[in-house]
Design an enzyme around this catalytic site. Structure first.
Site, mmCIF file in Angstrom:
data_model
loop_
_atom_site.group_PDB
_atom_site.id
_atom_site.type_symbol
_atom_site.label_atom_id
_atom_site.label_comp_id
_atom_site.label_asym_id
_atom_site.label_seq_id
_atom_site.Cartn_x
_atom_site.Cartn_y
_atom_site.Cartn_z
ATOM 1 N N THR A 133 -8.968 134.908 -1.789
ATOM 2 C CA THR A 133 -8.579 135.738 -0.645
ATOM 3 C C THR A 133 -8.799 137.213 -0.948
ATOM 4 O O THR A 133 -9.319 137.962 -0.101
ATOM 5 C CB THR A 133 -7.107 135.484 -0.265
ATOM 6 O OG1 THR A 133 -6.949 134.112 0.084
ATOM 7 C CG2 THR A 133 -6.691 136.352 0.905
ATOM 8 N N ASN A 156 -14.569 123.533 2.556
ATOM 9 C CA ASN A 156 -13.365 123.009 1.915
ATOM 10 C C ASN A 156 -12.820 121.759 2.595
ATOM 11 O O ASN A 156 -12.140 120.944 1.970
ATOM 12 C CB ASN A 156 -12.272 124.082 1.873
ATOM 13 C CG ASN A 156 -11.953 124.636 3.249
ATOM 14 O OD1 ASN A 156 -12.826 125.161 3.935
ATOM 15 N ND2 ASN A 156 -10.713 124.542 3.665
ATOM 16 N N SER A 175 -12.491 131.179 -6.928
ATOM 17 C CA SER A 175 -11.056 131.004 -7.152
ATOM 18 C C SER A 175 -10.830 130.093 -8.351
ATOM 19 O O SER A 175 -11.476 129.050 -8.476
ATOM 20 C CB SER A 175 -10.399 130.388 -5.913
ATOM 21 O OG SER A 175 -9.030 130.121 -6.140
ATOM 22 N N GLY A 176 -9.881 130.480 -9.218
ATOM 23 C CA GLY A 176 -9.607 129.690 -10.410
ATOM 24 C C GLY A 176 -8.862 128.401 -10.140
ATOM 25 O O GLY A 176 -9.164 127.364 -10.730
ATOM 26 N N HIS A 177 -7.887 128.422 -9.230
ATOM 27 C CA HIS A 177 -7.027 127.241 -9.077
ATOM 28 C C HIS A 177 -7.716 126.096 -8.345
ATOM 29 O O HIS A 177 -7.174 125.001 -8.246
ATOM 30 C CB HIS A 177 -5.703 127.611 -8.396
ATOM 31 C CG HIS A 177 -5.782 127.786 -6.916
ATOM 32 N ND1 HIS A 177 -5.409 126.797 -6.040
ATOM 33 C CD2 HIS A 177 -6.166 128.841 -6.154
ATOM 34 C CE1 HIS A 177 -5.556 127.234 -4.798
ATOM 35 N NE2 HIS A 177 -6.022 128.468 -4.842
ATOM 36 N N THR A 210 -3.445 146.090 -14.225
ATOM 37 C CA THR A 210 -3.627 145.386 -15.500
ATOM 38 C C THR A 210 -4.133 143.972 -15.250
ATOM 39 O O THR A 210 -3.571 143.232 -14.445
ATOM 40 C CB THR A 210 -2.297 145.333 -16.274
ATOM 41 O OG1 THR A 210 -1.825 146.656 -16.486
ATOM 42 C CG2 THR A 210 -2.486 144.633 -17.607
ATOM 43 N N CYS A 219 -1.753 122.922 11.783
ATOM 44 C CA CYS A 219 -1.108 122.438 12.991
ATOM 45 C C CYS A 219 -0.966 123.590 13.974
ATOM 46 O O CYS A 219 -0.372 124.614 13.675
ATOM 47 C CB CYS A 219 0.265 121.872 12.650
ATOM 48 S SG CYS A 219 1.032 121.022 14.013
#
Length: 748
Positions: free
Chosen positions: A79, A165, A215-217, A253, A344
């Site tokens: 995002t 996705n 995106s990592g996740h 950081t 929804c």
């Protein structure tokens, strides 16, 4: 001796939403948090070590995606990467003087919502005033090249996806590039690569993509880490300033533990042998095996996306007659985690992706996304297939799918069954003694489910009735007459399905008769039902609605007739008769005459005056307006906030509740297919649990009205439906009703 844990093992098949963290990635996180925890901006040795790890990860990312001389900026996730890209591109356009509606911002119609919403946001904030346009897709989910060709000359930015996705559909980036650069060499181009890494090859140096967020996740790293590719020379404006980290491209950081996790994953992706990541061929094999298992459970399954247009790790399917929630609840009860892949809306849950592809509404409303990760093992795939195949017995026993397997033990169905589709209600009145059924106010979306239930149990169809001629939706009676012809005795009927020249309709212990109740519509009737000579139910159609007195806004409505019918009906009703409507906008399930009198004081005036008072006409209009508003506010079972509950307990309070109320009953209000797939007794092994599906709640209330209700603890999958049931029972006079917070989800 400790009892063995017989709860179903979780089978996680929703990897497009998020993934578990790989062991090597988790170890890297732990090491970085405790051993290599330095700030990469510090100049001492600990900071230098941290900086080396950060840059090593950046170099690995560069190699994996073929970034060449482009920049790799670590972000908090996709995002942020999307926001940074769109902000940079739109700011560049504004500084270049390209503003106003003559210029366009293009995005694929099936993009993740983060893209069009970011376009809208920054177009507004930067006061660019450009026109945002969705690029149409075909039935396969592929972008319309002719639309792109026509729009590119005036476009400032085009946003596309590498892989979708929801559907797994992949775009031909090479062909897209040829088109884009042939028509508009200077237009900026962002490609969402979140679902691509590890699933399809990427060589961005050979492309003219300006921005590519990752995106990592979505690839076995923790949440909160990602990275953004920015092509050399492409305009870039930092979204975060103040510190100058990431060479001034993103202040703050760096998330070094998350970056370390990415490094561990990148190292696995680079391995040619011994990697946890599977070859593309192996991933296609997994897909074929999972799809084979699904088709054995659901023979009529339809794929919403398929080869050669997809990556192998996504299976998007629909099953005729099933809403996505039904399948999700079934799978979840069995410990299998899948997704509807759709948000929804205010009323109807549909997939905007499948809508954009032009697929039929039933496929959009029933879509299920099953997604596995590129690190799935052979054992994991086998266990997933076994768990799916185990559901075949469940769907057959609950008649969700018809089967020739005569040995299957059917789940019993008796009494009144209330089925719902959004705010529409249909009813089955089943006489188990005579194996007969009467169907009342059937609606088309539920026709297949009703037919399968009746055919599966081989009930003789005594009648298919309507309470009125439905003006706002078609009746399913003609379709059911055809589907259930073998189980019906041919008989001449009137327009509502009632046998001609008959005033009463007997079925086992039940006796049905009609009472003309015009007002809502001229032909409308109320069907009064007695069981063992005791009046139990009154099917009132749209004449009376739970939470209101009925709709007069449709053609044929007459307030004077309505008043006379209301008075006539009140004289025929027993005090505890449950009034059942064909619509339930407020999710109340039923009402009673005494409840109506309590909630609507003006009713008393109507019943005792000859003329309809102006106050009553005003009240009718207020109710009509309210009901029309509510019809757009509910999505399936109404979402109820936990703060609405007055008696919510968590799982740690169950023992104390039983000690306080020794006669406490535990009701499982999930539907029969959920109960069959995962019994509540597995999670509460020392307690007696009664199965009272939400669809049988009205029958349960009718059965217990003559007895003093005992204290109840209600349980469902998440605590939402049980909370709704608690409110229904409270209104019916059940005083001690408790709801289990989080339901089975927090017991598992």
């Amino acid at each position: 001796m400790q009892k063995p844990d017989i709860r179903p093992q979780e089978i996680y098949l929703d990897n497009n939403a998020t993934t578990a963290v790989l062991s090597c990635a988790a170890e890297a996180v732990q090491h970085t948090m405790q051993q290599c925890f330095g700030n990469p901006s510090s100049s001492h040795s600990t900071g230098i070590k941290a900086k080396v790890e950060l840059e090593n990860t950046r170099q690995l990312a560069r190699q994996l995606i073929g970034a060449g001389s482009g920049d790799i900026v670590f972000t908090s996730g996709a995002t942020e990467g999307i926001q940074s890209s769109i902000f940079s591109a739109l700011l560049h356009a504004r500084l270049s003087g390209k503003t106003g509606p003559a210029f366009s911002l293009l995005y694929g119609a099936t993009e993740h919502k983060a893209v069009p919403q970011s376009l809208e946001h920054w177009n507004h904030v930067l006061q660019l005033g450009a026109t945002i346009k969705a690029i149409p897709v075909d039935q396969h989910g592929l972008l319309d090249f002719e639309f792109i060709r026509a729009e590119l000359p005036t476009s400032l930015l085009i946003c596309t996806m590498a892989a979708n996705n929801e559907t797994g559909v992949k775009q031909d980036l090479t062909a897209l590039q040829q088109l884009i650069r042939a028509v508009s060499p200077q237009v900026l181009w962002m490609v969402d690569c979140v679902q691509a890494l590890g699933k399809m090859p990427l060589q961005l140096e050979q492309m003219t993509i300006d921005y590519a967020p990752f995106s990592g996740h979505k690839l076995y790293a923790p949440k909160g880490i990602g990275f953004l590719y920015v092509r050399k020379g492409s305009p870039y404006q930092p979204l975060l300033a103040g510190g100058g980290q990431e060479s001034g491209l993103r202040s703050g950081t760096e998330n070094l533990p998350g970056i370390a996790a990415l490094q561990a994953i990148f190292q696995q992706l680079k391995l040619k042998e011994g990697s946890v990541f599977q070859s593309e061929q192996q991933l296609w094999t997994y897909r074929d095996q999972l799809l084979s298992a699904l088709r054995q459970v659901f023979p009529d399954l339809v794929l919403n996306s398929d080869k050669p247009y997809i990556v192998p790790t996504t299976i998007n399917f629909s099953v005729p007659g099933f809403a996505s929630k039904d399948i999700m609840d079934l799978f979840d009860a069995a410990g299998i985690r899948v997704s509807s892949g759709s948000a929804c809306s205010s009323k109807i849950p549909t997939s905007f992706v499948l809508n954009a592809m032009g697929l039929p509404l039933w496929r959009s409303q029933g879509a299920i996304r099953l997604s596995f990760g590129p690190a799935m093992t052979v054992d994991e795939c086998q266990r997933a297939c076994q768990a799916i195949l185990a559901l075949k017995t469940v769907v057959n026993s609950c008649c969700l799918v018809l089967s020739d397997a005569s040995s299957t033990e059917l789940q019993p169905v008796t009494g009144l069954v209330q089925l719902k589709q959004e705010d529409l209600c249909s009813y089955l009145l089943v006489s188990a003694d005579t194996s007969e059924v009467i169907i009342i106010d059937a609606v088309l979306p539920l026709a297949s489910r009703i037919a399968q239930l009746v055919q599966g149990h081989q009930f003789k169809v005594r009648a298919i009735l309507d309470t009125h001629l439905h003006k706002d939706h078609p009746s399913a009676r003609p379709e059911l007459v055809t589907l259930l012809a073998d189980l019906m005795v041919p008989v001449h009927t009137n327009v509502l399905g009632w046998p001609l020249n008959e005033t009463r309709l007997p079925m086992g212990a039940y006796q049905l008769e009609t009472l003309a109740t015009p007002g809502h519509s001229p032909e409308a009737v109320t069907i009064l039902v007695k069981q063992q000579q005791q009046q139990k139910f009154a099917f009132v159609g749209d004449f009376i609605l739970p939470g209101g007195t009925g709709r007069l806004d449709l053609a044929g409505g007459d307030s004077q007739e309505f008043r006379r019918s209301l008075r006539t009906l009140s004289q025929q009703l027993a005090p505890q008769t449950l009034l059942l409507s064909s619509h339930d906008y407020a999710q109340r399930f039923f009402t009673r005459w005494d409840l109506m009198l309590q909630e609507q004081p003006a009713l008393q005036q109507v019943l005792h005056t000859e003329d309809t008072p102006e106050l009553w006409l005003s009240e009718l209009q207020r109710q009509t307006d309210w009901l029309q508003q509510q019809s757009g506010h509910f999505c399936g079972v109404v979402e109820v906030c936990a703060s609405d509950a007055t008696a919510v307990i968590d799982k740690h309070q169950i023992a104390a509740l039983i000690q306080q109320h020794p006669h406490l009953q535990i009701w499982d209000v999930r539907e029969p297919h959920e109960q069959a797939a995962g019994a509540l007794s597995v999670y509460l092994p020392d307690l007696v649990c009664k199965e009272v599906p939400l669809s049988a709640l009205v029958q349960q209330v009718a059965d217990q009205q003559t007895a003093t209700p005992q204290p109840l603890l209600l349980v469902c999958r998440s605590g939402n439906r049980s909370l709704l049931a608690a409110k229904v029972l409270n209104r019916a006079g059940f005083e001690l009703v408790f709801n289990l917070k989080g339901g089975v989800a927090l017991l598992a």
